[in-house]
Design an enzyme around this catalytic site. Structure first.
Site, mmCIF file in Angstrom:
data_model
loop_
_atom_site.group_PDB
_atom_site.id
_atom_site.type_symbol
_atom_site.label_atom_id
_atom_site.label_comp_id
_atom_site.label_asym_id
_atom_site.label_seq_id
_atom_site.Cartn_x
_atom_site.Cartn_y
_atom_site.Cartn_z
ATOM 1 N N GLU A 22 8.687 51.194 -56.479
ATOM 2 C CA GLU A 22 8.171 51.590 -55.173
ATOM 3 C C GLU A 22 8.690 50.574 -54.178
ATOM 4 O O GLU A 22 8.355 49.397 -54.242
ATOM 5 C CB GLU A 22 6.633 51.624 -55.194
ATOM 6 C CG GLU A 22 6.049 52.186 -53.903
ATOM 7 C CD GLU A 22 4.518 52.105 -53.851
ATOM 8 O OE1 GLU A 22 3.875 51.860 -54.895
ATOM 9 O OE2 GLU A 22 3.985 52.256 -52.735
ATOM 10 N N ASP A 72 -2.895 48.121 -45.517
ATOM 11 C CA ASP A 72 -2.494 46.995 -46.354
ATOM 12 C C ASP A 72 -3.283 45.723 -46.070
ATOM 13 O O ASP A 72 -3.626 45.430 -44.930
ATOM 14 C CB ASP A 72 -0.997 46.721 -46.162
ATOM 15 C CG ASP A 72 -0.146 47.753 -46.879
ATOM 16 O OD1 ASP A 72 -0.340 47.915 -48.102
ATOM 17 O OD2 ASP A 72 0.661 48.416 -46.219
ATOM 18 N N TYR A 80 -1.175 59.738 -56.601
ATOM 19 C CA TYR A 80 -1.456 58.301 -56.456
ATOM 20 C C TYR A 80 -2.960 58.123 -56.316
ATOM 21 O O TYR A 80 -3.525 58.474 -55.286
ATOM 22 C CB TYR A 80 -0.735 57.784 -55.210
ATOM 23 C CG TYR A 80 -0.683 56.268 -55.056
ATOM 24 C CD1 TYR A 80 -1.812 55.465 -55.256
ATOM 25 C CD2 TYR A 80 0.504 55.646 -54.686
ATOM 26 C CE1 TYR A 80 -1.747 54.094 -55.109
ATOM 27 C CE2 TYR A 80 0.564 54.259 -54.518
ATOM 28 C CZ TYR A 80 -0.561 53.502 -54.730
ATOM 29 O OH TYR A 80 -0.513 52.138 -54.564
#
Lengths: 275, 422
Positions: free
Chosen positions: A49, A60, A174
């Site tokens: 990734e 994040d 995911y």
């Protein structure tokens, strides 16, 4: 059949989970990223990734934010990242998924990006701020060019919604391990395995788990339940020990690539220990 | 960094998915879209919470009990309705136009921000949330959120860029006095944009217990709708009052635009009145030909930031640029999606006024009326001169005086004293 589908078919036969390391392209510089791609594949990574930087990475935690900032400081653009994949693709067949926020892709132009990504050998995209409801325009372009747009499911996603997401995702689903942002955690939530099984129950596609996973022990715990395990922040923290900064920007010191490789090797070992 | 000019102008080729000309300005639609703008570009973890918020908000809006509780707090605590003041000496100074000021500066805590925070905190309480978070730039929205939380007994944490905590010490203290915890943000540019990033990260992590009170008509659906609704009381009151006072609708309405909540608040009731000119004034900072401005609608281009599609200040690679204005409340590289739609369909004209002109507006209103405007509102004041020129004597202009200038007095004094010395 594309590289991602082939990979999971092979791994399912071998009864092992995919190890998916995440790095940010251009962190600390492009030459290091190029060397890292080689090293990670050698170390046993099954799929890579590869992040591209964004000024405002709101999903994040501090580690990947810092990686993004270092990369931007070096002037990394989406075009540079595609060129890097194209160079690597001349001698490697490991599946590569590009991770990044929507705006840079939108400004690149969806059709143009799909075309360029496909011709560079990109296999899929992961776009954290593009949920199912907004993904239509990109998914049409991605599908038309054979690029798998990978959707997220979270612990907060209700069952009916999970089913809809699972039916639209490509490549794999995911599954976000924690209610939160990326970043290594010493403890994973107690109900994580149950969450992974819930996701598995909705789809025939592989389910990969990411966010917060940072040790081989955690990987071996998850490997029997998940089809793949994604490790990002923990790997970047290993790299950070060797990143050097000066007035002109960032670069890698001795040992960065080797230690990153060693860490990924230890994680990959853990995916095989569950039989 | 070069390319100052090209970077602030829209890209030559606007991608097909951004070119929709057929805009619905009364939206949003069921997907939270104002034409092509708006939407919900957020991590999956937040999606269920946004849907829950949307349905809770719609239910509250239908509920008479909620509406009555909200309006009684607005009346007895906030001080609504706020008056309209005719600024006669200002009007004369501008060549004989009639200027009416909608006095949001007279609300409790001194700015329009409180209209929204009372509404949202009341809603959060109804939803059973126990913790409130907010972002703030200048501190006005932070103070208004802390105030609403003190009133309703909820715990409150406010994210504020490190640089802003230094620039706005007094507002930090006001928030703390009201029992809130102020969390300085060290990431990125350490200003409002980064405070929003950090608040979203907190919300993703604590979604089950926490409500995020966004301070402007920005962010993912339903925020642009909800914040506009809570602020639209400004325009409803103003429309009724100006009809009573002058017997007709104004020729023009002018308001400053950062994220755009005070402007949407006053514009909303007048959007159907086609004869009324609507003008949004952005911050041109140190000039539109520099990289130091916040004129998102005038100079930016469409893109996605903080969960919504709207005009942005960005480079050609889609990286978000830092914004600048002397007025900290205008210092934001994005803008509400409804403004983007209103711009594209031509219903609202957006202009930009630089720091210098805003300072002149600040002094002009203080000298002619004894009203010290917030530096944000001073941008709208500064645009009156041009409006007066276009409309001519006798024209009626309604200006949203979104906040009072006490918070800016030290900044302005510093600048003026600095000049005397040189």
């Amino acid at each position: 059949m594309n590289r991602i589908d082939l990979l999971f078919k092979r791994l399912q036969k071998a009864e092992e989970a995919a190890l998916i390391p995440f790095i940010t392209a251009g962190d600390p510089d492009m030459a290091t990223t190029e060397a890292l791609l080689e090293e990670l594949e050698k170390a046993g990574a099954d799929l890579i990734e590869l992040g591209f930087p964004f000024s405002d990475p709101l999903a994040d935690g501090p580690t990947i934010q810092a990686a993004s900032q270092r990369s931007l400081r070096g002037g990394t653009t989406l075009e540079d990242v595609l060129d890097l994949v194209a160079r690597f693709r001349t001698h490697s067949q490991i599946p590569i998924v590009i991770m990044g926020y929507y705006n840079p892709i939108l400004q690149f132009g969806l059709a143009r990006f799909a075309e360029r990504a496909a011709s560079s050998g990109v296999d899929g995209t992961i776009i954290p701020d593009l949920p199912l409801e907004e993904a239509g325009p990109w998914m049409r372009e991605a599908d038309a060019h054979g690029i798998a747009n990978i959707l997220f499911a979270a612990p907060t996603t209700p069952d009916t919604r999970l089913g809809r997401i699972a039916s639209k995702t490509r490549g794999f689903l995911y599954y976000v391990s924690v209610t939160g942002i990326t970043g290594g955690r010493t403890e994973l939530p107690p109900d994580l395995l149950e969450g992974v099984r819930r996701a598995k129950g909705t789809t025939k596609r592989p389910v990969c788990v990411g966010f917060g996973i940072s040790t081989p022990e955690q990987v071996s715990l998850l490997a029997p339940a998940a089809d793949g395990i994604i490790v990002g922040s923990a790997l970047i923290r290993v790299m950070e020990r060797h990143i050097q900064a000066d007035d002109t920007g960032y670069g890698s010191g001795p040992g960065l690539v080797e230690e990153a490789g060693a860490f990924v090797r230890s994680l990959k070992e853990a995916t095989r220990h569950f039989q | 960094m070069r390319e100052t000019l090209t970077k602030t102008r829209p890209p030559k080729i606007i991608p097909a998915e951004l070119s929709g000309a057929d805009l619905v300005t009364r939206g949003p639609d069921a997907k939270g879209r104002f034409g092509i703008y708006g939407g919900r570009y957020v991590p999956e973890t937040l999606m269920p919470a946004l849907m829950e918020l949307e349905s809770a908000y719609k239910a509250a809006r239908r509920d008479r009990g909620f509406r009555e509780e909200l309006s009684s707090i607005l009346r007895d605590y906030v001080g609504r309705p706020t008056p309209i003041t005719e600024a006669r000496r200002l009007g004369e100074a501008l060549g004989g136009i009639r200027v009416f000021l909608k006095r949001e500066d007279l609300t409790h805590t001194g700015a329009h921000k409180i209209n929204n925070t009372i509404g949202q905190v009341l809603l959060a309480k109804r939803m059973g949330k126990t913790r409130i978070i907010a972002e703030t730039g200048a501190g006005q929205h932070g103070v208004a959120t802390a105030t609403a939380c003190a009133l309703m007994g909820l715990s409150c944490e406010v994210y504020m860029g490190r640089k802003d905590t230094v620039r706005q010490v007094m507002n930090v203290f006001r928030m703390e006095l009201a029992g809130a915890r102020v969390i300085p943000v060290d990431s990125g540019t350490q200003t409002l944009k980064d405070a929003i990033n950090e608040a979203i990260r907190d919300w993703v992590t604590n979604i089950r217990t926490t409500h995020y009170v966004i301070g402007s008509v920005v962010g993912p659906h339903p925020y642009p709708l909800m914040v506009r609704d809570f602020q639209s009381v400004i325009g409803r009151e103003a429309r009724a009052e100006i009809l009573k006072r002058t017997g007709r609708l104004p020729d023009a309405i002018v308001a400053c635009v950062g994220g755009g909540s005070n402007a949407m608040g006053i514009f909303h009731a007048f959007v159907p009145d086609r004869g009324v000119r609507l003008v949004g004034v952005e911050a041109a900072g140190e000039g539109l030909d520099t990289d130091h401005h916040s004129a998102t609608l005038v100079c930016g281009s469409p893109g996605v930031l903080h969960g919504t599609m709207s005009y942005l200040l960005q480079d050609r690679w889609g990286q978000i640029k830092g914004a600048h204005s002397l007025a900290p409340g205008l210092d934001y590289p994005g803008v509400g999606p409804e403004h983007s739609a209103l711009k594209d369909c031509g219903r609202v004209r957006y202009v930009a006024v630089d720091d210098e002109a805003a300072l002149r507006g600040f002094r002009l209103l203080s000298e002619t009326e004894g009203i010290i405007p917030a530096l944000e509102s001073a941008h709208a004041v500064a645009h009156l001169e041009e409006l007066a020129h276009v409309l001519g004597p006798g024209a009626i202009v309604l200006l949203n005086l979104s906040g009072r200038g006490d918070k800016d007095v030290a900044t302005v004094a510093g600048i003026l004293k600095g000049r005397q010395k040189t």
